[in-house]
Motif scaffolding. Structure first.
Motif, PDB file in Angstrom:
ATOM      1  N   GLU A  34       0.801  -1.215   0.000  1.00  0.00           N
ATOM      2  CA  GLU A  34       0.000   0.000   0.000  1.00  0.00           C
ATOM      3  C   GLU A  34       0.842   1.278   0.000  1.00  0.00           C
ATOM      4  OE1 GLU A  34      -0.438  -1.747   4.227  1.00  0.00           O
ATOM      5  OE2 GLU A  34       0.463  -2.327   2.325  1.00  0.00           O
ATOM      6  N   ASP A  35       2.135   1.158   0.292  1.00  0.00           N
ATOM      7  CA  ASP A  35       3.011   2.329   0.360  1.00  0.00           C
ATOM      8  C   ASP A  35       3.904   2.474  -0.875  1.00  0.00           C
ATOM      9  OD1 ASP A  35       1.956   2.792   2.854  1.00  0.00           O
ATOM     10  OD2 ASP A  35       3.650   1.910   3.939  1.00  0.00           O
ATOM     11  N   LYS A  36       3.666   1.682  -1.894  1.00  0.00           N
ATOM     12  CA  LYS A  36       4.553   1.644  -3.055  1.00  0.00           C
ATOM     13  C   LYS A  36       4.742   3.027  -3.692  1.00  0.00           C
ATOM     14  CE  LYS A  36       5.158  -0.648  -7.563  1.00  0.00           C
ATOM     15  NZ  LYS A  36       6.558  -1.050  -7.338  1.00  0.00           N
ATOM     16  N   ALA A  37       3.655   3.739  -3.944  1.00  0.00           N
ATOM     17  CA  ALA A  37       3.754   5.041  -4.608  1.00  0.00           C
ATOM     18  C   ALA A  37       4.574   6.023  -3.774  1.00  0.00           C
ATOM     19  CB  ALA A  37       2.360   5.598  -4.874  1.00  0.00           C
ATOM     20  N   GLN A  38       4.388   5.991  -2.458  1.00  0.00           N
ATOM     21  CA  GLN A  38       5.115   6.913  -1.605  1.00  0.00           C
ATOM     22  C   GLN A  38       6.596   6.563  -1.544  1.00  0.00           C
ATOM     23  OE1 GLN A  38       3.251   9.548  -0.236  1.00  0.00           O
ATOM     24  NE2 GLN A  38       5.330  10.343  -0.088  1.00  0.00           N
ATOM     25  N   TYR A  39       6.915   5.258  -1.489  1.00  0.00           N
ATOM     26  CA  TYR A  39       8.331   4.878  -1.469  1.00  0.00           C
ATOM     27  C   TYR A  39       9.031   5.244  -2.778  1.00  0.00           C
ATOM     28  CZ  TYR A  39       8.988   2.789   3.072  1.00  0.00           C
ATOM     29  OH  TYR A  39       9.145   2.620   4.420  1.00  0.00           O
ATOM     30  N   GLU A  40       8.317   5.198  -3.853  1.00  0.00           N
ATOM     31  CA  GLU A  40       8.926   5.597  -5.127  1.00  0.00           C
ATOM     32  C   GLU A  40       9.282   7.084  -5.114  1.00  0.00           C
ATOM     33  OE1 GLU A  40       6.119   4.059  -7.960  1.00  0.00           O
ATOM     34  OE2 GLU A  40       7.108   2.085  -8.032  1.00  0.00           O
ATOM     35  N   LYS A  41       8.505   7.886  -4.396  1.00  0.00           N
ATOM     36  CA  LYS A  41       8.853   9.304  -4.237  1.00  0.00           C
ATOM     37  C   LYS A  41      10.093   9.450  -3.368  1.00  0.00           C
ATOM     38  CE  LYS A  41       4.099  11.049  -4.694  1.00  0.00           C
ATOM     39  NZ  LYS A  41       2.999  11.778  -4.010  1.00  0.00           N
ATOM     40  N   PHE A  42      10.163   8.661  -2.303  1.00  0.00           N
ATOM     41  CA  PHE A  42      11.359   8.699  -1.454  1.00  0.00           C
ATOM     42  C   PHE A  42      12.598   8.319  -2.270  1.00  0.00           C
ATOM     43  CE2 PHE A  42       8.434   7.126   2.224  1.00  0.00           C
ATOM     44  CZ  PHE A  42       7.893   8.395   2.360  1.00  0.00           C
ATOM     45  N   ILE A  43      12.445   7.292  -3.100  1.00  0.00           N
ATOM     46  CA  ILE A  43      13.560   6.815  -3.917  1.00  0.00           C
ATOM     47  C   ILE A  43      13.980   7.880  -4.914  1.00  0.00           C
ATOM     48  CG2 ILE A  43      14.155   5.154  -5.732  1.00  0.00           C
ATOM     49  CD1 ILE A  43      12.451   3.095  -4.086  1.00  0.00           C
ATOM     50  N   ASP A  44      13.028   8.591  -5.487  1.00  0.00           N
ATOM     51  CA  ASP A  44      13.355   9.683  -6.416  1.00  0.00           C
ATOM     52  C   ASP A  44      14.244  10.715  -5.733  1.00  0.00           C
ATOM     53  OD1 ASP A  44      11.879   8.561  -8.472  1.00  0.00           O
ATOM     54  OD2 ASP A  44      10.112   9.817  -8.150  1.00  0.00           O
ATOM     55  N   ALA A  45      13.940  11.033  -4.482  1.00  0.00           N
ATOM     56  CA  ALA A  45      14.741  12.009  -3.736  1.00  0.00           C
ATOM     57  C   ALA A  45      16.162  11.497  -3.518  1.00  0.00           C
ATOM     58  CB  ALA A  45      14.072  12.311  -2.395  1.00  0.00           C
ATOM     59  N   PHE A  46      16.289  10.204  -3.215  1.00  0.00           N
ATOM     60  CA  PHE A  46      17.617   9.617  -3.034  1.00  0.00           C
ATOM     61  C   PHE A  46      18.390   9.616  -4.339  1.00  0.00           C
ATOM     62  CE2 PHE A  46      20.197   5.748  -3.581  1.00  0.00           C
ATOM     63  CZ  PHE A  46      21.177   5.975  -2.620  1.00  0.00           C
ATOM     64  N   GLU A  47      17.765   9.176  -5.413  1.00  0.00           N
ATOM     65  CA  GLU A  47      18.446   9.077  -6.700  1.00  0.00           C
ATOM     66  C   GLU A  47      18.900  10.441  -7.205  1.00  0.00           C
ATOM     67  OE1 GLU A  47      16.231   5.029  -8.409  1.00  0.00           O
ATOM     68  OE2 GLU A  47      15.647   7.006  -9.163  1.00  0.00           O
ATOM     69  N   ALA A  48      18.137  11.483  -6.911  1.00  0.00           N
ATOM     70  CA  ALA A  48      18.513  12.830  -7.351  1.00  0.00           C
ATOM     71  C   ALA A  48      19.828  13.273  -6.718  1.00  0.00           C
ATOM     72  CB  ALA A  48      17.410  13.818  -7.006  1.00  0.00           C
ATOM     73  N   LYS A  49      20.092  12.798  -5.511  1.00  0.00           N
ATOM     74  CA  LYS A  49      21.317  13.173  -4.812  1.00  0.00           C
ATOM     75  C   LYS A  49      22.440  12.157  -5.004  1.00  0.00           C
ATOM     76  CE  LYS A  49      19.199  15.976  -1.187  1.00  0.00           C
ATOM     77  NZ  LYS A  49      19.117  16.251   0.266  1.00  0.00           N
ATOM     78  N   ASN A  50      22.118  11.036  -5.632  1.00  0.00           N
ATOM     79  CA  ASN A  50      23.120   9.976  -5.818  1.00  0.00           C
ATOM     80  C   ASN A  50      23.091   9.458  -7.253  1.00  0.00           C
ATOM     81  OD1 ASN A  50      24.164   9.174  -2.868  1.00  0.00           O
ATOM     82  ND2 ASN A  50      21.982   9.655  -2.747  1.00  0.00           N
ATOM     83  N   PRO A  51      23.501  10.301  -8.208  1.00  0.00           N
ATOM     84  CA  PRO A  51      23.505   9.867  -9.607  1.00  0.00           C
ATOM     85  C   PRO A  51      24.376   8.632  -9.796  1.00  0.00           C
ATOM     86  CG  PRO A  51      24.789  11.879  -9.301  1.00  0.00           C
ATOM     87  CD  PRO A  51      24.043  11.653  -8.043  1.00  0.00           C
ATOM     88  N   GLY A  52      23.872   7.728 -10.594  1.00  0.00           N
ATOM     89  CA  GLY A  52      24.597   6.483 -10.815  1.00  0.00           C
ATOM     90  C   GLY A  52      24.045   5.338  -9.991  1.00  0.00           C
TER      91      GLY A  52
END
Length: 412
Positions: A34-52
């Motif tokens: 049930e939290d999949k969409a929200q975790y994908e937003k969290f992951i987007d924030a991480f990926e933006a700061k950690n290219p690669g």
């Protein structure tokens, strides 16, 4: 020719320095579909700061998650990063050597986490931590503010007032409580949410100190009061399942629901217009300390065999950060275990205040380390108690005898 080779090598070296390291994809497993969409937003924030580094989130059905994860890890595969259960559930996986030990060297933020949160994600034998705690949950009473206000009801300050509130709701044609017992784990919830104040902190301390067991008169009295208040559960509550009980409350047909703090978000999703309040069940006297039952609800762990250890630790350090904790609380309306998080949701702030007067959710926190587990025993015994097939004294005796199979302090 030699100069050309040297210049080519130099150019390639400069290019290699300028380019990011080879891209790494982390797999991240969860039981929170049930939290999949929200975790994908969290992951987007991480990926933006950690290219690669990219993170692929995969969620499984909660009841099958433990089996799916254990099977994968035992086969030498599984995700790079995973949701891990707490307490006994954590030890089942960590004891097999499947998880990477975490400490203040590879995850510095762990130094600031509450000891109780870290204990939930650590092996009891050597105190090694294997996961970053992600949330706490609190067992309490949730009520419909509109229903209370319409009927001139305030939060009860004593047990007798709770009974009076229930009588007043019943007279108004409203179910006092929505709870049922057909879904086994809900039986444990009502003990935590209703009986914690009555059993009291001193009983808990004596239980953990080996001075008491579940035949103690304080625990028996708490079960007696639970039996008493169950007369205000819906007609036929013995056959009422969890989903149906939720619907009774979210629809406004019932005034109160004994549940976990995780229900606050669920009820708002089911009925966006519902106005919710919360309270700790009161004691016999107004001056009795009102207690809620609290536990820590899982953590984020790293696969000991991951081929992407550096990237996995970067991600787990992000999950341990105050930045993530704040996003978690705001996005999921849940109590983050990360220190320093502020709760912009008013109800979450109230839960955090109630947690200052809490005892652990006993069976989950302390008695899921052997067979039969305390939770399985309690859930079955409460079904018997509330259906009139066992007395509070018999329940206390059966719990103590069952746990004595593996819990040394109860062996006599």
């Amino acid at each position: 020719m030699k100069k050309l080779v040297l210049s080519t090598i130099a150019a390639l070296g400069a290019l290699a320095t300028a380019l990011p390291a080879a891209a790494q994809e982390l797999t991240f497993w969860s039981w929170r579909q049930e939290d999949k969409a929200q975790y994908e937003k969290f992951i987007d924030a991480f990926e933006a700061k950690n290219p690669g580094i990219t993170v692929k989130f995969e969620a499984f059905e909660a009841t099958n998650y433990n089996t799916i994860l254990s099977t994968a890890l035992a086969g030498g595969s599984g995700p790079d990063v995973m949701f891990a259960r707490a307490y006994g559930g954590l030890e089942t996986v960590a004891s097999g050597g499947y998880l990477l030990p975490l400490d203040k060297d590879n995850v510095p933020a762990l130094a600031n986490f509450a000891p109780a949160a870290l204990a939930a994600e650590s092996m009891r034998s050597d105190k090694t931590t294997y996961a970053v705690p992600f949330a706490s949950q609190t067992m309490l009473v949730i009520y419909n503010k509109d229903v209370f206000e319409k009927n001139g009801i305030s939060e009860p300050q004593t047990w007798d007032e709770l009974v009076q509130v229930s009588e007043k709701l019943k007279a108004a044609g409203i179910m006092p409580f929505a709870n049922g017992t057909a879904t086994a784990w809900q039986n444990e919830v009502v003990v935590g949410g209703i009986a914690s104040t009555i059993m009291g902190r001193a009983f808990y301390d004596d239980l953990m100190g080996g001075k008491a067991d579940f035949t103690d008169k304080r625990y028996v009295e708490a079960l007696t009061k639970l039996k008493e208040i169950s007369k205000y559960f819906p007609d036929g509550f013995i056959g009422l399942d969890y989903a149906s009980a939720q619907q009774l409350f979210s629809s406004g047909m019932a005034g109160m629901f004994v549940g976990g703090s995780y229900e606050l978000s669920n009820f708002k999703k089911q009925n966006p217009d519902i106005k919710l309040g919360i309270f700790a069940t009161p004691g016999l006297k107004a001056e009795d300390e009102k207690l809620v039952a609290q536990y820590f609800d899982g953590g984020y762990a790293v696969n000991a065999k991951t081929a992407n250890k550096e990237a996995a630790l970067k991600f787990v350090n992000f999950l341990a950060s105050q930045e993530f904790g704040q996003m978690f609380a705001d996005g999921l309306n849940n109590i983050s275990a990360v220190p320093g998080v502020t709760f912009r949701n008013e109800l979450l702030g109230e839960v955090a205040e109630l947690n200052k007067h809490s005892i652990p959710y006993i069976m989950l926190v302390h008695f899921r380390y052997g067979e039969p587990s305390g939770s399985v025993l309690l859930q079955s015994e409460i079904q018997k108690l509330l259906s009139g097939k066992a007395t509070p004294e018999e329940v206390g005796k059966n719990l103590t005898t069952g746990l004595a199979n593996w819990y040394a302090p109860f062996k006599k």
